[in-house]
Design a protein around this motif. Structure first.
Motif, mmCIF file in Angstrom:
data_model
loop_
_atom_site.group_PDB
_atom_site.id
_atom_site.type_symbol
_atom_site.label_atom_id
_atom_site.label_comp_id
_atom_site.label_asym_id
_atom_site.label_seq_id
_atom_site.Cartn_x
_atom_site.Cartn_y
_atom_site.Cartn_z
ATOM 1 N N THR A 1 -7.490 -1.600 -3.989
ATOM 2 C CA THR A 1 -7.160 -2.525 -5.078
ATOM 3 C C THR A 1 -8.066 -3.741 -4.954
ATOM 4 O OG1 THR A 1 -5.532 -3.863 -3.894
ATOM 5 C CG2 THR A 1 -4.726 -1.817 -4.911
ATOM 6 N N ARG B 1 -4.851 4.426 -11.887
ATOM 7 C CA ARG B 1 -3.885 3.325 -11.847
ATOM 8 C C ARG B 1 -4.499 2.094 -12.484
ATOM 9 N NH1 ARG B 1 -3.097 2.942 -6.506
ATOM 10 N NH2 ARG B 1 -4.686 1.342 -6.240
ATOM 11 N N TRP C 1 -6.846 -6.583 -4.970
ATOM 12 C CA TRP C 1 -5.854 -7.589 -4.616
ATOM 13 C C TRP C 1 -6.056 -8.075 -3.186
ATOM 14 C CZ3 TRP C 1 -1.093 -4.219 -6.335
ATOM 15 C CH2 TRP C 1 -1.180 -3.979 -7.728
ATOM 16 N N LEU D 1 2.296 1.666 -3.523
ATOM 17 C CA LEU D 1 1.292 2.185 -4.457
ATOM 18 C C LEU D 1 1.000 3.655 -4.175
ATOM 19 C CD1 LEU D 1 -1.222 -0.820 -4.493
ATOM 20 C CD2 LEU D 1 0.388 -0.181 -6.304
ATOM 21 N N ASP E 1 -4.731 -2.031 -13.288
ATOM 22 C CA ASP E 1 -4.473 -3.278 -12.581
ATOM 23 C C ASP E 1 -3.341 -4.004 -13.307
ATOM 24 O OD1 ASP E 1 -4.628 -5.378 -10.863
ATOM 25 O OD2 ASP E 1 -6.786 -5.661 -11.049
ATOM 26 N N GLN F 1 0.826 -1.206 0.000
ATOM 27 C CA GLN F 1 0.000 0.000 0.000
ATOM 28 C C GLN F 1 0.860 1.256 0.000
ATOM 29 O OE1 GLN F 1 -2.473 -0.542 3.423
ATOM 30 N NE2 GLN F 1 -3.644 -2.238 2.526
ATOM 31 N N ARG G 1 -6.466 -12.100 -7.149
ATOM 32 C CA ARG G 1 -7.669 -11.293 -7.347
ATOM 33 C C ARG G 1 -8.737 -12.174 -7.989
ATOM 34 N NH1 ARG G 1 -5.181 -7.817 -12.306
ATOM 35 N NH2 ARG G 1 -5.844 -9.167 -14.032
#
Length: 661
Positions: A350, A222, A352, A133, A224, A130, A285
């Motif tokens: 996200t 952003r 994820w 990102l 993926d 995190q 994911r």
């Protein structure tokens, strides 16, 4: 009648013990222990205990037939037999109870510690991802909010000012190199490439939809993780640029910030805080009804965006992480079908989910070793207690027999007519006991040496015939087996020699001392030649009374001791001399070896006592005990003097008869 009741009690006890053991132990193990290897090891210990207890009970069963028929003696022995049976039943239950306790208590503690470690790892990695990102998002927003950059870009695109173009390109190139992006691409409002810096120069088709989102939102978008047309992994940021002088107008350009995940993101995921053969972490994911693995896996190559498993897979931690959404810990089955312990975390902003997991087999390895060692120690303790109980029973029976004999002796003393017959009977019993002791010693020698010879023979065959098929560690194991068997063989010989000294007769005969010493040296010559020791002998011409067998054994052990502990000297030197006094003859053997601390001078003559704790010099620890016993049998004594690092001197003192020359 009493003997029959004893046999019935032992038989019923054995049947009850065997039935309970067979009926419950395997079922209990299968419930408590999931690991098949651990069950096998506990089962081996369980089987060993079963055989040992069965043997002891059968021994008591057979021994009961040999009990005396005297009712009084039966009444004295029955309570002890009941106590022994109770003790054996209690001991038989010790191993499974300890195994269950270890698995229940320590096994759960190990799992809780493993879960705590996995939770810490998952939380740490989730925060790292995190943070990483967020840093990239911040880079894009800083660029989007830079009014100076936007003004220069607008003047370049609208008027083609070369100076502004160079400044814009320098800014993008500097951003690519200093912030470690693999590529920075400048696109005009229609998505055409205007400038590219770094390895990324082409714009995948998937970027068009991201540009549309950035245009509408007016903020950094952003992507993926995805694969482009050439199956290359991408993770991109689209930064919309607006003219600060005309904020109401649409976006004038886009900046694409490209990161290659296997260089920047995956190292954060794959790193682990401690060495582990199975532990790993990965991102997943959801795509439709499947779990998609996003990064390289430790146990499977080419997994990113290609490995997919159904969300309905039972016990799959990745599927549970997606379905639950909240942090969780669980025991499940990973993508290899292996039982694992896992902890999961969601990555904020996200789709994820991070999974940190380790094989359950690795986590439980310390428990398996602990159960094995606890079982081994417990079995040894049970065997020791069983031996003590048997010794106690034998001692009690022997005490009973001596009590009976004492009563008989008292009656014999009262009856003078039977005294001579009783003495003869006692003498016969003593002789028979000595013969039995000697037969026992030879039987022990034969029974112990026979398997040792087999071990030595087969290990040598394995070393000579199959050494090429063994790895280096295997050949070393064979050598260790052979060496240990040879040491055991030598130890048996030394113990038998020690026992023969105790049983042998002493024959003191006048002997020429120099010739006797030369004969002993001839027997020690191979060891002397092998070490290259220099031996000097200074024995006066004298005839002394001695037991040739006993003194030969004592002197040979002292010389061998001197050769062994001076073998590291350069060169080894051994001096042999003698001093003749009015009442005694003292033979001494001096060496220039490692010596010893004088505070241990008495302990070194004890059997199995070795001052060389490092094991640098071979030996069984019986040799000097043989020396002391032999000298004591001849009425003499043995002692030693020495200093660490400066050699040692051993003395053998013999008493002289008045007629000795």
């Amino acid at each position: 009648m009493s003997r029959r009741r004893t046999v019935v009690v032992i038989t019923l006890t054995y049947a009850l013990f065997a039935g309970l053991w067979i009926a419950s132990s395997d079922t209990l193990l299968s419930i408590l222990v999931e690991d098949s290897t651990l069950r096998m090891q506990i089962g081996s210990a369980k089987g060993f205990v079963y055989v040992a207890v069965t043997t002891l009970l059968l021994y008591l069963l057979l021994d009961s037939w040999r009990l005396s028929t005297l009712e009084a003696e039966e009444e004295r022995r029955r309570p002890r037999l009941g106590v022994v049976l109770t003790a054996f039943l209690g001991l038989a239950l010790v191993v499974p109870v300890i195994g269950v306790a270890v698995v229940r208590l320590h096994g759960r503690q190990i799992e809780l510690e493993a879960y705590a470690n996995l939770q810490t790892v998952a939380e740490l990695k989730a925060r790292q991802i995190q943070s990483w990102l967020a840093e990239r998002d911040g880079d894009g927003r800083a660029l989007a909010q830079s009014s100076g950059f936007a003004l220069r870009l607008a003047r370049w695109l609208n008027s083609g000012v070369a100076a502004e173009r160079d400044l814009v390109q320098d800014r993008l190139s500097s951003m690519q190199s200093s912030l470690h992006y693999e590529g920075v691409v400048l696109l005009d409002a229609n998505g055409r490439t205007v400038y590219a810096s770094g390895s990324r120069r082409e714009v995948p088709a998937a970027i068009q939809s991201l540009m549309a989102q950035a245009r509408v939102r007016g903020d950094v978008v952003r992507s993926d993780l995805y694969l482009d047309e050439s199956d290359r992994l991408h993770l991109d940021w689209i930064v919309p640029i607006r003219n600060p002088q005309r904020p109401s107008e649409n976006v004038i350009a886009f900046v694409l910030l490209h990161v290659e995940p296997d260089r920047a993101l995956y190292p954060l995921i794959l790193s682990w805080h401690a060495p582990s053969p199975t532990a790993e972490s990965f991102l997943v994911r959801r795509e439709a009804d499947s779990v998609v693995y996003l990064n390289e896996l430790r146990h499977r190559v080419g997994a990113p965006l290609s490995l997919r498993l159904p969300l309905t897979t039972d016990g799959l931690p990745a599927a549970a992480a997606i379905a639950n959404g909240e942090p969780l810990t669980m025991t499940g089955i990973d993508y290899r079908g292996v039982s694992v312990l896992a902890a999961t975390r969601s990555i904020a902003d996200t789709p994820w989910h991070l999974v940190a997991k380790v094989d359950r087999e690795e986590v439980m390895a310390p428990l398996r070793n602990l159960v094995w060692w606890v079982s081994l120690v417990t079995i040894c303790a049970i065997a020791a207690v069983a031996a003590l109980i048997l010794m106690y029973l034998r001692q009690q029976r022997r005490a009973d027999r001596w009590a009976v004999q004492a009563e008989a002796s008292e009656r014999i003393r009262e009856l003078n007519a039977q005294l001579e017959q009783r003495v003869i009977a006692r003498t016969r019993q003593l002789a028979e006991a000595n013969r039995e002791l000697e037969s026992f010693a030879y039987a022990v020698s034969h029974d112990l040496k026979a398997p040792l010879r087999g071990i030595i023979g087969y290990s040598r065959l394995l070393e000579t015939e199959y050494s090429q098929q063994l790895v280096e560690e295997g050949r070393d194991f064979v050598c260790q087996i052979n060496h240990a068997a040879m040491q055991m063989h030598q130890l048996i010989d030394d113990l038998l020699a020690y026992s023969r000294i105790e049983r042998g007769t002493i024959a003191m005969t006048p002997t020429d001392l120099p010739a006797f010493v030369d004969g002993v040296l001839a027997n020690c010559r191979p060891a002397i030649v092998e070490t290259g020791a220099k031996v000097s002998v200074n024995i006066p011409r004298v005839t002394v009374p001695l037991d040739s067998n006993g003194l030969s054994m004592a002197l040979r052990n002292v010389i061998d001791n001197a050769v062994k502990f001076s073998s590291h000297a350069t060169p080894p030197r051994i001096e042999i001399g003698a001093h003749i006094g009015p009442a005694s003859c003292v033979i001494w053997v001096r060496d220039n070896g490692i010596g010893f601390d004088m505070k241990f001078h008495d302990r070194m003559f004890e059997v199995f006592s070795r001052l060389d704790s490092n094991g640098d010099f071979p030996g069984t620890g019986v040799g000097l005990g043989i020396v002391r016993k032999a000298m004591q049998r001849m009425g003499g004594q043995a002692w030693a003097e020495g200093e660490i690092g400066r050699g040692a001197c051993f003395f053998l003192k013999l008493p002289l008869m008045p007629t000795a020359a």
